[in-house]
Design a protein around this motif. Structure first.
Motif, PDB file in Angstrom:
ATOM      1  N   ASP A 175       4.002  -1.271   9.225  1.00  0.00           N
ATOM      2  CA  ASP A 175       3.794   0.449   9.063  1.00  0.00           C
ATOM      3  C   ASP A 175       4.941   1.168   9.432  1.00  0.00           C
ATOM      4  O   ASP A 175       5.078   1.300  11.075  1.00  0.00           O
ATOM      5  CB  ASP A 175       2.324   0.693   9.606  1.00  0.00           C
ATOM      6  N   CYS A 176       5.928   1.373   8.743  1.00  0.00           N
ATOM      7  CA  CYS A 176       5.861   1.689   7.441  1.00  0.00           C
ATOM      8  C   CYS A 176       7.474   1.208   6.827  1.00  0.00           C
ATOM      9  O   CYS A 176       8.213   1.699   7.712  1.00  0.00           O
ATOM     10  CB  CYS A 176       5.183   2.920   7.026  1.00  0.00           C
ATOM     11  N   VAL A 222       1.017  -0.899   0.198  1.00  0.00           N
ATOM     12  CA  VAL A 222       0.033  -0.016  -0.058  1.00  0.00           C
ATOM     13  C   VAL A 222       0.836   1.022  -0.055  1.00  0.00           C
ATOM     14  O   VAL A 222       1.649   1.321   0.927  1.00  0.00           O
ATOM     15  CB  VAL A 222      -0.932  -0.041   1.217  1.00  0.00           C
ATOM     16  N   ALA A 272      -4.790   0.649   4.636  1.00  0.00           N
ATOM     17  CA  ALA A 272      -4.189  -0.789   5.065  1.00  0.00           C
ATOM     18  C   ALA A 272      -4.863  -1.203   6.477  1.00  0.00           C
ATOM     19  O   ALA A 272      -5.001  -2.493   6.596  1.00  0.00           O
ATOM     20  CB  ALA A 272      -2.627  -0.471   5.340  1.00  0.00           C
ATOM     21  N   LYS A 277      -3.404   5.971   3.226  1.00  0.00           N
ATOM     22  CA  LYS A 277      -2.849   4.564   2.915  1.00  0.00           C
ATOM     23  C   LYS A 277      -2.671   3.689   4.261  1.00  0.00           C
ATOM     24  O   LYS A 277      -3.180   2.747   4.192  1.00  0.00           O
ATOM     25  CB  LYS A 277      -1.312   4.846   2.386  1.00  0.00           C
ATOM     26  N   SER A 278      -2.495   4.377   5.611  1.00  0.00           N
ATOM     27  CA  SER A 278      -2.349   3.700   6.646  1.00  0.00           C
ATOM     28  C   SER A 278      -3.776   3.333   6.895  1.00  0.00           C
ATOM     29  O   SER A 278      -4.139   1.958   7.606  1.00  0.00           O
ATOM     30  CB  SER A 278      -1.617   4.406   7.767  1.00  0.00           C
ATOM     31  N   VAL A 337       2.901  -0.769   4.240  1.00  0.00           N
ATOM     32  CA  VAL A 337       2.645   0.462   3.859  1.00  0.00           C
ATOM     33  C   VAL A 337       3.931   1.017   3.706  1.00  0.00           C
ATOM     34  O   VAL A 337       4.964   1.077   4.437  1.00  0.00           O
ATOM     35  CB  VAL A 337       1.865   1.267   5.289  1.00  0.00           C
TER      36      VAL A 337
END
Length: 185
Positions: A84-85, A7, A19, A15-16, A131
């Motif tokens: 992440d990330c 992602v 995800a 994005k987080s 991510v």
């Protein structure tokens, strides 16, 4: 055999959040691999935001440098992980480099860590949602370390995208699966 979902997107693209929703929807027993190191008030605030959004039944693993170890040890115990990330992970690795002039050695270090991570994922039973950030879409940084970071993040994203089953680009909170687009070309 484990699989990778990548992602990516720009800063504050969603994005987080995407995800987290993906993992929550598809996973039953979820591990969260946290790569951040709290070194200032801003990072502390960001970490707290992420913690607040996470369900309490997810298990958090702090892995600022050796995330592959977590996956090697725990990859059979969880069906889904959220990593992440990646770009913070790369930043952590670069923070311990003494000679930024030795790009070939830095490249080997980062790609070595990346290959260890991919191997650990493939040897696990889990789907790992990674991510990452698209940091190379702007101007070329004036600072050498920033250029090295940008280049390594871009190269890492390419390597991960090749290994991933799906690659989502998130823009303004909207995800697009790039692998679907590629298949249609």
């Amino acid at each position: 055999m484990g699989k990778i979902i990548l992602v990516t997107g720009g800063a504050r693209s969603g994005k987080s959040t995407f995800a987290e929703q993906y993992v929550a929807k598809k996973g039953k027993k979820i591990g969260y691999i946290a790569t951040s190191q709290i070194c200032d008030d801003e990072m502390e605030f960001r970490v707290k935001l992420h913690q607040k959004r996470r369900p309490r039944d997810w298990t958090t693993f702090e892995a600022a440098f050796d995330a592959h170890t977590v996956l090697a040890e725990q990859g059979k115990n969880y069906d889904m992980f959220l990593f992440d990330c990646m770009t913070i992970y790369i930043s952590n690795i670069l923070s311990h480099v003494h000679d930024i002039g030795a790009f070939d050695q830095i490249y080997e270090l980062v790609t070595g860590k990346l290959n260890e991570l991919i191997t650990a994922i493939k040897n696990s039973d889990a789907t790992v949602v990674i991510v990452t950030n698209e940091v190379g879409a702007g101007i070329v940084p004036e600072n050498k370390l920033a250029r090295i970071y940008r280049d390594l993040a871009g190269l890492s994203n390419q390597i991960l995208a090749q290994a991933a089953e799906d690659v989502y680009l998130v823009v303004a909170g909207m995800p697009v699966n790039l692998k679907n687009i590629k298949e249609n070309i």
